[in-house]
Design a protein around this motif. Structure first.
Motif, PDB file in Angstrom:
ATOM      1  N   LEU A 193       0.829  -1.200   0.000  1.00  0.00           N
ATOM      2  CA  LEU A 193       0.000   0.000   0.000  1.00  0.00           C
ATOM      3  C   LEU A 193       0.864   1.251   0.000  1.00  0.00           C
ATOM      4  O   LEU A 193       1.942   1.280   0.594  1.00  0.00           O
ATOM      5  N   LYS A 194       0.374   2.281  -0.638  1.00  0.00           N
ATOM      6  CA  LYS A 194       1.101   3.548  -0.728  1.00  0.00           C
ATOM      7  C   LYS A 194       0.650   4.489   0.389  1.00  0.00           C
ATOM      8  O   LYS A 194      -0.528   4.792   0.526  1.00  0.00           O
ATOM      9  N   GLN A 195       1.605   4.947   1.191  1.00  0.00           N
ATOM     10  CA  GLN A 195       1.299   5.906   2.240  1.00  0.00           C
ATOM     11  C   GLN A 195       1.048   7.283   1.623  1.00  0.00           C
ATOM     12  O   GLN A 195       1.832   7.751   0.806  1.00  0.00           O
ATOM     13  N   TRP A 201      -3.790   5.220   3.380  1.00  0.00           N
ATOM     14  CA  TRP A 201      -3.077   4.506   2.324  1.00  0.00           C
ATOM     15  C   TRP A 201      -3.953   4.440   1.087  1.00  0.00           C
ATOM     16  O   TRP A 201      -5.182   4.559   1.169  1.00  0.00           O
TER      17      TRP A 201
END
Length: 271
Positions: A193-195, A201
């Motif tokens: 997941l992208k912060q 996220w």
């Protein structure tokens, strides 16, 4: 060569220090998940080289991996504060961009428009229900919205969430209405997941697409109402890691200093 090898060590240690500093800075951030730095050695050579004579040329940062272990649960007493006791993420939708966000921070409130949203205005997503409160579709998500009055004209008085995720609105005439069931999201690889900040996220190709379910069902964790999940940062562990990273930085700096002295000695011999 030793200069460049030691420089890679300095850069790697600096990255480790940056990650640990970020963890420590968010030790009290609700729903925050700590990260750890993973390193890999760098080798030079070809298929024609003698494997017994392989020379390493330093280190590189292979990944900064997030740790999604459960953080401590803190009782707050607020009815719309929620903590997930297991796998899953709350699903929210940004009103400004329309992007779907995922979070472990269950601090929600009712805004002026009657929507249940977080501190950034992102709206909590729920499964729609029928008049009896039964979920009509797990493939459709909707904004959690509480009407200001019910069919009888009674004003909204409060809201509660049970362990199964049912969001119930209470009105001044004593009647209750289930407006939806909290939707939890899960991923094949949460570490992908992208912060995006604020304990949120976004899904990526590395995480896979989200699968949705009700709290307490299948692989999804249950819900605790009136509680929040704190950061999973262990301050003592991070401080030990900080000392280790500092020592690694000093050791690589010392290696550069030694290489400089050796080079100076060779120059002096020639003169």
């Amino acid at each position: 060569m030793s200069f460049y090898t030691s420089i890679t060590g300095l850069k790697a240690s600096q990255t480790s220090l940056d990650v640990i500093s970020h963890n420590l800075a968010n030790a009290e951030t609700t729903g925050f998940k700590k990260s750890g730095t993973q390193f890999a050695d760098v080798i030079t050579g070809s298929s024609y080289d003698n494997p017994r004579m392989t020379t390493g040329i330093g280190v590189t940062v292979e990944a900064i991996r997030q740790n999604f272990t459960l953080g401590p649960i803190e009782q707050t007493g607020s009815a719309l504060d929620m903590a997930i006791t297991g796998n899953g993420f709350f699903t929210t939708r940004s009103e400004q961009t329309g992007n779907t966000l995922y979070t472990r921070n269950g601090s929600f409130n009712v805004d002026g428009g009657g929507f249940i949203s977080d501190g950034s205005g992102n709206r909590l997503q729920v499964f729609p229900v029928d008049a009896t409160g039964a979920v009509t579709s797990t493939a459709t998500l909707a904004d959690a919205h509480i009407p200001a009055t019910n069919a009888a004209g009674a004003a909204f008085a409060g809201a509660t969430v049970d362990t199964q995720g049912e969001v119930t609105a209470t009105y001044a005439d004593g009647t209750n209405t289930v407006i939806g069931v909290v939707s939890l999201a899960d991923f094949v690889s949460p570490t992908g997941l992208k912060q995006v900040g604020s304990s949120n996220w976004e899904a990526t190709g590395l995480s896979g697409t989200a699968s949705y379910g009700q709290p307490g069902a299948d692989q999804y964790g249950g819900l605790l109402s009136g509680a929040l999940e704190r950061s999973n940062v262990d301050t003592t562990e991070e401080l030990v890691g900080l000392i280790t990273a500092q020592r690694n930085f000093q050791a690589n700096a010392k290696a550069i200093d030694t290489a400089t002295q050796i080079g100076q000695t060779i120059i002096n011999l020639r003169t």
